[in-house]
Design an enzyme around this catalytic site. Sequence first.
Site, PDB file in Angstrom:
ATOM      1  N   ALA A  62       9.131  38.667 -23.448  1.00 63.02           N
ATOM      2  CA  ALA A  62       8.412  39.873 -23.039  1.00 63.02           C
ATOM      3  C   ALA A  62       9.386  41.053 -23.087  1.00 63.02           C
ATOM      4  O   ALA A  62      10.581  40.872 -23.368  1.00 63.02           O
ATOM      5  CB  ALA A  62       7.841  39.688 -21.640  1.00 63.02           C
ATOM      6  N   TRP A  63       8.874  42.270 -22.765  1.00 62.82           N
ATOM      7  CA  TRP A  63       9.704  43.464 -22.960  1.00 62.82           C
ATOM      8  C   TRP A  63      10.408  43.929 -21.691  1.00 62.82           C
ATOM      9  O   TRP A  63      11.156  44.896 -21.719  1.00 62.82           O
ATOM     10  CB  TRP A  63       8.862  44.613 -23.527  1.00 62.82           C
ATOM     11  CG  TRP A  63       7.482  44.707 -22.929  1.00 62.82           C
ATOM     12  CD1 TRP A  63       6.319  44.293 -23.509  1.00 62.82           C
ATOM     13  CD2 TRP A  63       7.117  45.209 -21.634  1.00 62.82           C
ATOM     14  NE1 TRP A  63       5.257  44.505 -22.652  1.00 62.82           N
ATOM     15  CE2 TRP A  63       5.711  45.068 -21.502  1.00 62.82           C
ATOM     16  CE3 TRP A  63       7.842  45.755 -20.571  1.00 62.82           C
ATOM     17  CZ2 TRP A  63       5.020  45.462 -20.365  1.00 62.82           C
ATOM     18  CZ3 TRP A  63       7.147  46.146 -19.432  1.00 62.82           C
ATOM     19  CH2 TRP A  63       5.757  45.995 -19.337  1.00 62.82           C
ATOM     20  N   ASN A  64      10.171  43.270 -20.552  1.00 61.66           N
ATOM     21  CA  ASN A  64      10.710  43.856 -19.316  1.00 61.66           C
ATOM     22  C   ASN A  64      12.185  43.514 -19.053  1.00 61.66           C
ATOM     23  O   ASN A  64      12.895  44.299 -18.450  1.00 61.66           O
ATOM     24  CB  ASN A  64       9.830  43.500 -18.119  1.00 61.66           C
ATOM     25  CG  ASN A  64       9.620  42.020 -17.960  1.00 61.66           C
ATOM     26  OD1 ASN A  64       9.962  41.230 -18.848  1.00 61.66           O
ATOM     27  ND2 ASN A  64       9.068  41.620 -16.838  1.00 61.66           N
TER      28      ASN A  64
ATOM     29  N   LYS B 176      12.519  35.423 -30.740  1.00 59.04           N
ATOM     30  CA  LYS B 176      11.793  36.630 -31.157  1.00 59.04           C
ATOM     31  C   LYS B 176      11.576  37.515 -29.929  1.00 59.04           C
ATOM     32  O   LYS B 176      10.816  37.162 -29.026  1.00 59.04           O
ATOM     33  CB  LYS B 176      10.434  36.282 -31.769  1.00 59.04           C
ATOM     34  CG  LYS B 176       9.793  37.521 -32.403  1.00 59.04           C
ATOM     35  CD  LYS B 176       8.303  37.427 -32.551  1.00 59.04           C
ATOM     36  CE  LYS B 176       7.545  37.796 -31.312  1.00 59.04           C
ATOM     37  NZ  LYS B 176       7.644  39.200 -30.865  1.00 59.04           N
TER      38      LYS B 176
ATOM     39  N   SER C 296       2.245  37.234 -21.256  1.00 58.57           N
ATOM     40  CA  SER C 296       1.012  37.299 -20.475  1.00 58.57           C
ATOM     41  C   SER C 296       0.229  35.991 -20.579  1.00 58.57           C
ATOM     42  O   SER C 296       0.483  35.175 -21.477  1.00 58.57           O
ATOM     43  CB  SER C 296       0.154  38.455 -20.985  1.00 58.57           C
ATOM     44  OG  SER C 296      -0.160  38.206 -22.338  1.00 58.57           O
TER      45      SER C 296
ATOM     46  N   GLU D 201       6.333  30.971 -19.095  1.00 60.93           N
ATOM     47  CA  GLU D 201       6.574  31.867 -17.958  1.00 60.93           C
ATOM     48  C   GLU D 201       5.600  33.016 -18.106  1.00 60.93           C
ATOM     49  O   GLU D 201       5.812  33.923 -18.917  1.00 60.93           O
ATOM     50  CB  GLU D 201       8.017  32.381 -17.983  1.00 60.93           C
ATOM     51  CG  GLU D 201       9.066  31.309 -17.756  1.00 60.93           C
ATOM     52  CD  GLU D 201       9.053  30.746 -16.359  1.00 60.93           C
ATOM     53  OE1 GLU D 201       8.336  31.272 -15.483  1.00 60.93           O
ATOM     54  OE2 GLU D 201       9.753  29.751 -16.125  1.00 60.93           O
TER      55      GLU D 201
ATOM     56  N   GLY E 229       2.093  35.509 -16.365  1.00 62.47           N
ATOM     57  CA  GLY E 229       1.888  36.616 -15.425  1.00 62.47           C
ATOM     58  C   GLY E 229       1.594  36.168 -14.006  1.00 62.47           C
ATOM     59  O   GLY E 229       1.581  34.979 -13.690  1.00 62.47           O
TER      60      GLY E 229
ATOM     61  N   CYS F  80       7.157  40.267 -13.464  1.00 62.85           N
ATOM     62  CA  CYS F  80       6.064  39.279 -13.416  1.00 62.85           C
ATOM     63  C   CYS F  80       5.821  38.738 -12.020  1.00 62.85           C
ATOM     64  O   CYS F  80       4.693  38.449 -11.654  1.00 62.85           O
ATOM     65  CB  CYS F  80       6.395  38.138 -14.364  1.00 62.85           C
ATOM     66  SG  CYS F  80       8.043  37.480 -14.074  1.00 62.85           S
TER      67      CYS F  80
ATOM     68  N   GLU G 189      12.441  27.695 -15.445  1.00 58.71           N
ATOM     69  CA  GLU G 189      13.675  28.209 -16.037  1.00 58.71           C
ATOM     70  C   GLU G 189      14.749  28.198 -14.947  1.00 58.71           C
ATOM     71  O   GLU G 189      14.461  28.069 -13.759  1.00 58.71           O
ATOM     72  CB  GLU G 189      13.452  29.628 -16.580  1.00 58.71           C
ATOM     73  CG  GLU G 189      12.440  29.615 -17.715  1.00 58.71           C
ATOM     74  CD  GLU G 189      12.496  30.836 -18.611  1.00 58.71           C
ATOM     75  OE1 GLU G 189      12.270  31.947 -18.114  1.00 58.71           O
ATOM     76  OE2 GLU G 189      12.743  30.665 -19.822  1.00 58.71           O
TER      77      GLU G 189
HETATM   78  P1  NDP Z   1       2.688  39.547 -24.264  1.00 56.22           P
HETATM   79  O1  NDP Z   1       2.011  38.315 -23.808  1.00 56.22           O
HETATM   80  O2  NDP Z   1       1.878  40.625 -24.851  1.00 56.22           O
HETATM   81  O3  NDP Z   1       3.820  39.190 -25.322  1.00 56.22           O
HETATM   82  C1  NDP Z   1       4.841  38.256 -25.054  1.00 56.22           C
HETATM   83  C2  NDP Z   1       5.521  37.876 -26.353  1.00 56.22           C
HETATM   84  O4  NDP Z   1       4.652  37.031 -27.110  1.00 56.22           O
HETATM   85  C3  NDP Z   1       5.838  39.053 -27.262  1.00 56.22           C
HETATM   86  O5  NDP Z   1       7.067  38.822 -27.904  1.00 56.22           O
HETATM   87  C4  NDP Z   1       4.683  39.020 -28.222  1.00 56.22           C
HETATM   88  O6  NDP Z   1       4.991  39.669 -29.427  1.00 56.22           O
HETATM   89  C5  NDP Z   1       4.505  37.538 -28.430  1.00 56.22           C
HETATM   90  N1  NDP Z   1       3.208  37.146 -28.933  1.00 56.22           N
HETATM   91  C6  NDP Z   1       2.027  37.794 -28.839  1.00 56.22           C
HETATM   92  N2  NDP Z   1       1.045  37.073 -29.427  1.00 56.22           N
HETATM   93  C7  NDP Z   1       1.618  35.927 -29.906  1.00 56.22           C
HETATM   94  C8  NDP Z   1       1.126  34.770 -30.597  1.00 56.22           C
HETATM   95  N3  NDP Z   1      -0.160  34.624 -30.909  1.00 56.22           N
HETATM   96  N4  NDP Z   1       2.004  33.800 -30.925  1.00 56.22           N
HETATM   97  C9  NDP Z   1       3.310  33.922 -30.588  1.00 56.22           C
HETATM   98  N5  NDP Z   1       3.823  34.989 -29.948  1.00 56.22           N
HETATM   99  C10 NDP Z   1       2.998  35.979 -29.593  1.00 56.22           C
HETATM  100  O7  NDP Z   1       3.486  40.037 -22.976  1.00 56.22           O
HETATM  101  P2  NDP Z   1       4.256  41.407 -22.756  1.00 56.22           P
HETATM  102  O8  NDP Z   1       5.388  41.520 -23.704  1.00 56.22           O
HETATM  103  O9  NDP Z   1       3.253  42.503 -22.686  1.00 56.22           O
HETATM  104  O10 NDP Z   1       4.903  41.150 -21.312  1.00 56.22           O
HETATM  105  C11 NDP Z   1       4.184  41.320 -20.144  1.00 56.22           C
HETATM  106  C12 NDP Z   1       3.661  39.997 -19.608  1.00 56.22           C
HETATM  107  O11 NDP Z   1       4.706  39.059 -19.492  1.00 56.22           O
HETATM  108  C13 NDP Z   1       3.061  40.139 -18.237  1.00 56.22           C
HETATM  109  O12 NDP Z   1       1.842  39.424 -18.133  1.00 56.22           O
HETATM  110  C14 NDP Z   1       4.083  39.491 -17.327  1.00 56.22           C
HETATM  111  O13 NDP Z   1       3.570  39.010 -16.132  1.00 56.22           O
HETATM  112  C15 NDP Z   1       4.661  38.449 -18.204  1.00 56.22           C
HETATM  113  N6  NDP Z   1       6.007  38.121 -17.768  1.00 56.22           N
HETATM  114  C16 NDP Z   1       6.229  36.902 -17.176  1.00 56.22           C
HETATM  115  C17 NDP Z   1       7.477  36.571 -16.693  1.00 56.22           C
HETATM  116  C18 NDP Z   1       7.751  35.229 -16.083  1.00 56.22           C
HETATM  117  O14 NDP Z   1       8.890  34.832 -16.023  1.00 56.22           O
HETATM  118  N7  NDP Z   1       6.763  34.507 -15.607  1.00 56.22           N
HETATM  119  C19 NDP Z   1       8.593  37.506 -16.786  1.00 56.22           C
HETATM  120  C20 NDP Z   1       8.270  38.735 -17.449  1.00 56.22           C
HETATM  121  C21 NDP Z   1       6.992  39.019 -17.908  1.00 56.22           C
HETATM  122  P3  NDP Z   1       4.759  41.269 -29.571  1.00 56.22           P
HETATM  123  O15 NDP Z   1       4.684  41.852 -28.208  1.00 56.22           O
HETATM  124  O16 NDP Z   1       5.944  41.688 -30.309  1.00 56.22           O
HETATM  125  O17 NDP Z   1       3.459  41.378 -30.289  1.00 56.22           O
END
Ligand code: NDP
Length: 510
Positions: free
Chosen positions: A177-179, A202, A255, A276, A278, A310, A484
């Site tokens: 994710a991006w955070n 990635k 997510s 991991e 949301g 998250c 993790e």
């Molecule tokens: P996303 O679910 O939108 O994306 C996560 C990653 O998955 C990105 O690298 C994304 O690529 C990639 N991705 C998207 N679609 C696919 C697919 N079909 N197959 C494989 N990879 C894919 O999350 P965000 O980046 O928006 O992050 C926010 C979310 O992450 C929140 O829901 C948050 O709660 C969760 N999070 C959970 C944590 C935890 O430890 N539990 C920690 C931090 C965040 P791209 O974005 O480049 O399209």
Amino acid sequence: MWCCPDCNWRAPPLFRKTRTSIGFDGHMTTQPTASHFVNGAYHGNAGGSAIPVIYPATGEEIARVHSATDAVVDAALAAARAAQPAWAAMTGTERGRILRRAADIMRERNHELSVLETFDTGKPYQETSVADATSAADALEYFGGMAATLTGEHIQLGHDWVYTRREPLGVCVGIGAWNYPTQIACWKAAPALACGNTMVFKPSETTPLCALKVAEILTEAGLPAGVFNVVQGLGDVGAKLIADDRVAKVSLTGSVPTGRKVYAAAASGIKNVTMELGGKSPLIIFDDANVENAVSGAILGNFYSSGQVCSNGTRVFVQGGIKEAFLDRLSVRLEAAVIGDPQDPKTSFGPMVSERQMEIALGYIAKGQEEGARLVCGGKRLNRNGFYLQPTVFADVADTMTIAREEIFGPVMAVLDFDDEAEVVPRANATEFGLAAGVFTRDLTRAHRIAAAFEAGTCYINTYNDAPVEAPFGGSKLSGVGRENSKAAIEHYSQLKSVYVRMGDLEAPF
Ligand code: NDP
């Protein structure tokens, strides 16, 4: 990129010329120089679609990477596959030494890595300098130290015996994710590599820069070529990685909707997963809590990283007797937030990661008002460049309101009232998520009773959002699968092989 007037630093090709000022006396020294990192070196390939890197504090494009083409994806997987047997054949001590050396380099370069993290995410340097490269280094050091201790066991069966070998899974894919782009890369890579796996990582397309520096530093520390690779791209690149037969395991931070897709794709190949995902975590504050500590917990659990964490405790249940004191102190302390240039060490609250994420949070704020929640403070975009949203608090929130049910992933706190423990615990658990949960109380037995009753993977008593590498981190219910950090992560990056040994003759029925 322009660093500062006295700086001799020259922008590498990846970076765009911009007027962005980093606003304090730090210097940008080394930056990633190409989009991907494959087989031990930067790998520039502009064949894929361009991905602009936007600095959240100004909205300016500061760099541009390119999505991985099929050829880049294949090169990364081939490098990881080729490197894995030799990496696994090294002793744990040797592998661990490299990881620990990388941890040392990260700590030495914490300043410049933190500056880069702030450019990538917009999070204040005040946070990134203590929470990102530092926690990534902790993971490398912890799992580097553990690598030499990974063993199987001996099981005596009379004169015969069985021994187990703890073996790596093979090529692992990490998707971030991006955070927390640096931390997520290392939380996945450190245990994976310690166990003798190789990885293709990635990053999120929103924050593509930091993982490249992780790869560069690991290589400088002595990591053999191909053991850790980084490829850029959107979800389609992640999907290609998961579908590849060379991949044995996928670890996603993202997510729930993405988790469902990734989990399903991994299932068709019966691949190991760590998810991991949301959350919409509860934070319960009882009348007997120390008000200042409870307010600190609520601030840490809602406004750190502009609320983009998250595990945040975004449903804050406050008992009647402490409610007004809690809201008063919260409002006063939020006024003390220093909102501004995130590269300025005095800034304590920065922009959101992207315009899109800010619009999502603004949509939820509008929804909260429409559905009758009381806006206590904040609620607006700041009148300046970049994606700044005020720290926002709603009170008188009902369990059924959208802002109490859905993950916002922004600086929006929902305060809900409650009368007693019997009522609040079922309400706290009445969510499809189960990542984290917290309680503030001086009553020792109540604190432990509630921690036991919480349906969540990570619980806090009189604190919130600590995530030391020594403790397992992860969710239950829709918030995830696997853990993790800690010794528990080893189970998710290794497999046991049982070897039966017969010491005498072997009988058979015919
Ligand atoms: P996303 O679910 O939108 O994306 C996560 C990653 O998955 C990105 O690298 C994304 O690529 C990639 N991705 C998207 N679609 C696919 C697919 N079909 N197959 C494989 N990879 C894919 O999350 P965000 O980046 O928006 O992050 C926010 C979310 O992450 C929140 O829901 C948050 O709660 C969760 N999070 C959970 C944590 C935890 O430890 N539990 C920690 C931090 C965040 P791209 O974005 O480049 O399209």
